[in-house]
Design a protein around this motif. Structure first.
Motif, mmCIF file in Angstrom:
data_model
loop_
_atom_site.group_PDB
_atom_site.id
_atom_site.type_symbol
_atom_site.label_atom_id
_atom_site.label_comp_id
_atom_site.label_asym_id
_atom_site.label_seq_id
_atom_site.Cartn_x
_atom_site.Cartn_y
_atom_site.Cartn_z
ATOM 1 N N THR A 75 0.828 -1.209 0.000
ATOM 2 C CA THR A 75 0.000 0.000 0.000
ATOM 3 C C THR A 75 0.862 1.258 0.000
ATOM 4 O OG1 THR A 75 -0.101 -0.097 2.426
ATOM 5 C CG2 THR A 75 -1.886 -1.153 1.202
ATOM 6 N N ILE A 116 -1.420 -6.081 -0.195
ATOM 7 C CA ILE A 116 -2.654 -6.253 -0.957
ATOM 8 C C ILE A 116 -2.545 -7.524 -1.794
ATOM 9 C CG2 ILE A 116 -4.254 -5.225 -2.592
ATOM 10 C CD1 ILE A 116 -3.952 -3.712 0.053
ATOM 11 N N THR A 176 -6.710 -7.014 1.644
ATOM 12 C CA THR A 176 -5.713 -6.456 2.559
ATOM 13 C C THR A 176 -5.303 -7.480 3.622
ATOM 14 O OG1 THR A 176 -6.674 -4.249 2.267
ATOM 15 C CG2 THR A 176 -5.190 -4.579 4.133
#
Length: 280
Positions: A172, A232, A238
């Motif tokens: 991320t 991810i 997630t």
């Protein structure tokens, strides 16, 4: 060995004899049915070592060529040379052997691999002192990266972080993670600063990644005992992990990295369901 021509001939003969000892299956190649000679073909050694077939052929023929440390590293990996054989290869090439030899050319202790495999729901790997990945578990392959699909000489975590576009997408905040990795690798660099391999490796990465070149020049240094990472996954979404690193007691050149789902997150439950689905 005063006769330089004899040195080149010995170097070529050594390559030929080592090539004949390596089974294709040992380096991830199919056995095939039309092999006239045992071991690997010249073109296979050249391809796995990231050098030209003609140039490699000249090496085996004993031509007077200068061989870089990076090429020697690649050849030692491809031919599965042990420590003594690697030293011999360097000496024949007229290069000073590195002061410290990671054990990536030899399988890890089966007990260490068993430790990795027992961590069913935590991606884990073992790296050598230069961060070359030499062992991993199923969870790492399924949830992070299939290291077996990466050429051996490219299987370095720092190189993967900066050159593998699919791997980049799993983070991320790739920029922050990558800069932190460079800062930690600086401590590795200081230990191997007299090793020609490390300088060639860093220069290669500079040419392959503008981000690496820019951030490396900042000379940031950082060490962390626990690192929190958010990844991810293309199927699971997630995932959260605590990354911890351990020095292997009976071989201090090896580092074991373990990504553990933190308590209170749903990461472990996601992984369990996903891996069970993969086996059905």
């Amino acid at each position: 060995m005063d006769n330089p021509n004899q040195r080149y001939k010995e170097f070529g003969d050594f390559l030929k004899t080592r090539r004949a000892k390596v089974l294709p299956s040992q380096v991830g190649l199919p056995e095939g049915t039309r092999r006239k000679t045992p071991g690997l073909r010249r073109e296979e050694v050249a391809s796995l070592s990231w050098i030209g077939v003609t140039w490699y052929t000249w090496l085996e023929q004993g031509r007077p060529l200068q061989v870089s440390v990076q090429v020697l590293e690649n050849l030692a990996r491809t031919l599965l040379l042990n420590k003594q054989e690697t030293i011999h290869l360097y000496n024949l090439a007229g290069q000073a052997p590195p002061t410290s030899f990671p054990s990536r050319n030899e399988p890890v202790n089966p007990m260490l691999q068993h430790v990795l495999d027992s961590l069913e729901f935590s991606p884990a790997m073992i790296m050598d002192a230069r961060w070359n990945v030499i062992a991993w578990n199923t969870a790492a392959s399924k949830l992070s990266l299939d290291y077996s699909a990466i050429a051996i000489h490219k299987r370095n975590m720092l190189r993967i972080m900066f050159t593998n576009e699919e791997f980049k997408k799993t983070f991320t905040d790739w920029s922050s993670i990558a800069q932190g990795m460079i800062a930690r690798y600086r401590t590795v660099y200081s230990k191997f600063i007299d090793d020609p391999w490390i300088e060639e490796f860093v220069n290669e990465l500079k040419s392959e990644s503008k981000e690496f070149e820019r951030w490396w020049s900042m000379h940031d240094v950082k060490t962390e005992d626990v690192r929190l990472k958010t990844i991810i996954h293309p199927v699971l979404g997630t995932l959260y992990f605590e990354e911890t690193s351990y020095i292997v007691a009976d071989n201090t050149s090896l580092i074991m990295n373990i990504f553990t789902p933190p308590a209170g997150s749903d990461t472990k439950d996601k992984i369990i369901r996903f891996l069970l689905d993969q086996t059905e």
